[in-house]
Design an enzyme around this catalytic site. Structure first.
Site, PDB file in Angstrom:
ATOM      1  N   HIS A  19      44.511  35.321  37.105  1.00 14.82           N
ATOM      2  CA  HIS A  19      43.857  34.579  38.366  1.00 14.82           C
ATOM      3  C   HIS A  19      43.200  33.121  38.257  1.00 14.82           C
ATOM      4  O   HIS A  19      43.514  32.632  39.040  1.00 14.82           O
ATOM      5  CB  HIS A  19      42.536  35.721  38.713  1.00 14.82           C
ATOM      6  CG  HIS A  19      42.747  36.950  39.212  1.00 14.82           C
ATOM      7  ND1 HIS A  19      42.920  38.066  38.301  1.00 14.82           N
ATOM      8  CD2 HIS A  19      43.642  37.681  40.134  1.00 14.82           C
ATOM      9  CE1 HIS A  19      43.152  39.252  38.827  1.00 14.82           C
ATOM     10  NE2 HIS A  19      43.589  39.172  39.954  1.00 14.82           N
ATOM     11  N   MET A  23      41.891  40.335  44.414  1.00 14.47           N
ATOM     12  CA  MET A  23      41.348  41.910  44.623  1.00 14.47           C
ATOM     13  C   MET A  23      40.208  41.936  43.516  1.00 14.47           C
ATOM     14  O   MET A  23      39.712  43.140  43.147  1.00 14.47           O
ATOM     15  CB  MET A  23      42.053  43.038  44.672  1.00 14.47           C
ATOM     16  CG  MET A  23      43.062  43.037  45.726  1.00 14.47           C
ATOM     17  SD  MET A  23      43.868  44.446  46.235  1.00 14.47           S
ATOM     18  CE  MET A  23      44.618  44.881  44.964  1.00 14.47           C
ATOM     19  N   GLY A  70      38.392  41.904  39.534  1.00 13.87           N
ATOM     20  CA  GLY A  70      38.850  42.354  38.475  1.00 13.87           C
ATOM     21  C   GLY A  70      39.406  41.172  37.596  1.00 13.87           C
ATOM     22  O   GLY A  70      40.515  41.447  37.021  1.00 13.87           O
ATOM     23  N   LEU A  71      38.909  39.830  37.698  1.00 13.96           N
ATOM     24  CA  LEU A  71      39.717  38.924  37.397  1.00 13.96           C
ATOM     25  C   LEU A  71      39.895  38.736  35.973  1.00 13.96           C
ATOM     26  O   LEU A  71      39.201  39.142  35.155  1.00 13.96           O
ATOM     27  CB  LEU A  71      38.420  37.701  37.940  1.00 13.96           C
ATOM     28  CG  LEU A  71      38.397  37.402  39.331  1.00 13.96           C
ATOM     29  CD1 LEU A  71      37.639  36.386  39.616  1.00 13.96           C
ATOM     30  CD2 LEU A  71      39.649  37.643  40.070  1.00 13.96           C
TER      31      LEU A  71
HETATM   32  P1  AMP Z   1      45.482  40.570  42.679  1.00 14.61           P
HETATM   33  O1  AMP Z   1      43.887  40.511  42.347  1.00 14.61           O
HETATM   34  O2  AMP Z   1      46.189  41.744  41.606  1.00 14.61           O
HETATM   35  O3  AMP Z   1      45.611  40.994  44.271  1.00 14.61           O
HETATM   36  O4  AMP Z   1      46.142  39.364  42.302  1.00 14.61           O
HETATM   37  C1  AMP Z   1      45.710  38.239  42.938  1.00 14.61           C
HETATM   38  C2  AMP Z   1      46.708  36.981  42.673  1.00 14.61           C
HETATM   39  O5  AMP Z   1      46.548  36.937  41.288  1.00 14.61           O
HETATM   40  C3  AMP Z   1      48.042  37.410  43.218  1.00 14.61           C
HETATM   41  O6  AMP Z   1      48.484  36.185  43.607  1.00 14.61           O
HETATM   42  C4  AMP Z   1      48.836  37.785  41.765  1.00 14.61           C
HETATM   43  O7  AMP Z   1      50.270  37.360  41.854  1.00 14.61           O
HETATM   44  C5  AMP Z   1      48.041  36.871  40.947  1.00 14.61           C
HETATM   45  N1  AMP Z   1      48.141  37.426  39.490  1.00 14.61           N
HETATM   46  C6  AMP Z   1      47.866  38.515  38.981  1.00 14.61           C
HETATM   47  N2  AMP Z   1      48.145  38.690  37.644  1.00 14.61           N
HETATM   48  C7  AMP Z   1      48.755  37.538  37.417  1.00 14.61           C
HETATM   49  C8  AMP Z   1      49.324  37.142  36.116  1.00 14.61           C
HETATM   50  N3  AMP Z   1      49.207  37.779  35.193  1.00 14.61           N
HETATM   51  N4  AMP Z   1      49.431  35.760  36.010  1.00 14.61           N
HETATM   52  C9  AMP Z   1      49.569  34.929  37.221  1.00 14.61           C
HETATM   53  N5  AMP Z   1      49.054  35.476  38.422  1.00 14.61           N
HETATM   54  C10 AMP Z   1      48.652  36.700  38.390  1.00 14.61           C
END
Ligand code: AMP
Length: 281
Positions: free
Chosen positions: A37, A30, A32-33
């Site tokens: 990510h 989503m 906000g990398l």
């Molecule tokens: P999001 O942008 O929050 O939807 O996350 C996208 C992907 O990144 C999802 O598969 C999350 O589980 C993964 N993710 C988010 N935070 C972390 C983290 N700290 N370590 C590893 N993967 C992450």
């Protein structure tokens, strides 16, 4: 890096890779990398010839009083991070491309949808499954990578892929943490400096529970102790110790254990987990 918001143009580019027998790994996000990510992107590069990342803030997975309207948008920084990490394609669609008029899906999930995060965020995993299925249909990846950070989400997606017999290999990446132990999250941007220091207690407390368990201390007592400690710093949503494969109670057949928790710190909901092998099983 090629950037698309149009589905057809994206698919033409991906077809040209497939024609050359190149495999595709997909990392949905989503935006906000952060390093979490990017660790998934690096894993994706090891798993396939081409890496596709999506940035799409999916409205259907947010509850009414959640932060959809103010979810961090750091698109230009995200793009440079993805370029630095040699991503081949960024798919950054508008909502009406992901959900064209009349679009409807109802994906049947199993009962784990309603526990843990699903209990406090009704409909959340239905929204997640809906968008992931739609993105899979568009991208048609060989491999898709998800973070263990969202452990319940990871299991729900694996189950969906199995139920629908999708030919996609789901891989997971370890949780990337800050030095303090706090799991990286886009929503950490909402925390003040002091709150970020407090937030680090979540992982510390989960880790103490794990160590206590491995030292053969009684699980009920450990959970109660962890609850008290969490309540000292946070408003507790849940803390559970479950079979990591089923998210049900631990049984004699449990080989891997999941300690999972969600807490509120001010307006921010933090989630974290530790997965580990059970002793002597
Ligand atoms: P999001 O942008 O929050 O939807 O996350 C996208 C992907 O990144 C999802 O598969 C999350 O589980 C993964 N993710 C988010 N935070 C972390 C983290 N700290 N370590 C590893 N993967 C992450």
């Amino acid at each position: 890096m090629h950037i698309f918001n149009d589905v057809v143009k994206l698919q033409l580019a991906l077809d040209s890779y497939r024609k050359k027998n190149e495999t595709i790994a997909f990392v949905p996000t989503m935006g906000g990398l952060h390093e979490g990510h990017l660790s998934l992107v690096r894993l994706a590069k090891q798993k396939a010839d081409k890496v596709v990342v999506s940035i799409f803030v999916n409205p259907t997975q947010f509850g009414e009083n959640e932060d959809f309207d103010k979810y961090p948008n750091t698109l230009s920084n995200d793009k440079s991070l993805l370029i630095d990490n040699e991503v081949d394609v960024l798919f950054n669609p508008d909502a009406d491309r992901v959900y064209p008029d009349g679009f409807a899906t109802d994906i049947k999930l199993d009962s784990t949808e309603g526990i843990l995060c699903g209990a406090s965020r009704p409909g959340h995993f239905q929204g997640v499954a809906q968008v992931v299925k739609r993105l899979f249909d568009i991208v048609k990846p060989d491999v898709a990578i998800f973070g263990q950070k969202d452990y319940q989400q990871l299991l729900i997606i694996k189950q969906m892929v199995k139920n629908l017999s999708l030919d996609i290999d789901i891989k997971s990446g370890d949780i990337v943490r800050q030095k303090s132990g706090l799991a990286m999250s886009t929503r950490n941007q909402y925390l003040s400096t002091n709150e970020a220091i407090t937030a680090a207690n979540l992982y510390k407390i989960l880790n103490e529970l794990k160590q206590g368990y491995l030292n053969n201390q009684q699980l009920d007592l450990l959970i109660n102790q962890a609850k008290k400690q969490l309540e000292h710093h946070f408003k507790l949503d849940y803390i559970e110790v479950l079979d990591a494969n089923t998210l049900r109670q631990i049984t004699d057949n449990t080989h891997e254990i999941a300690i999972l928790s969600a807490v509120f710190l001010g307006p921010v909901r933090l989630i974290d987990n530790i997965i580990f092998r059970r002793k002597n099983v």
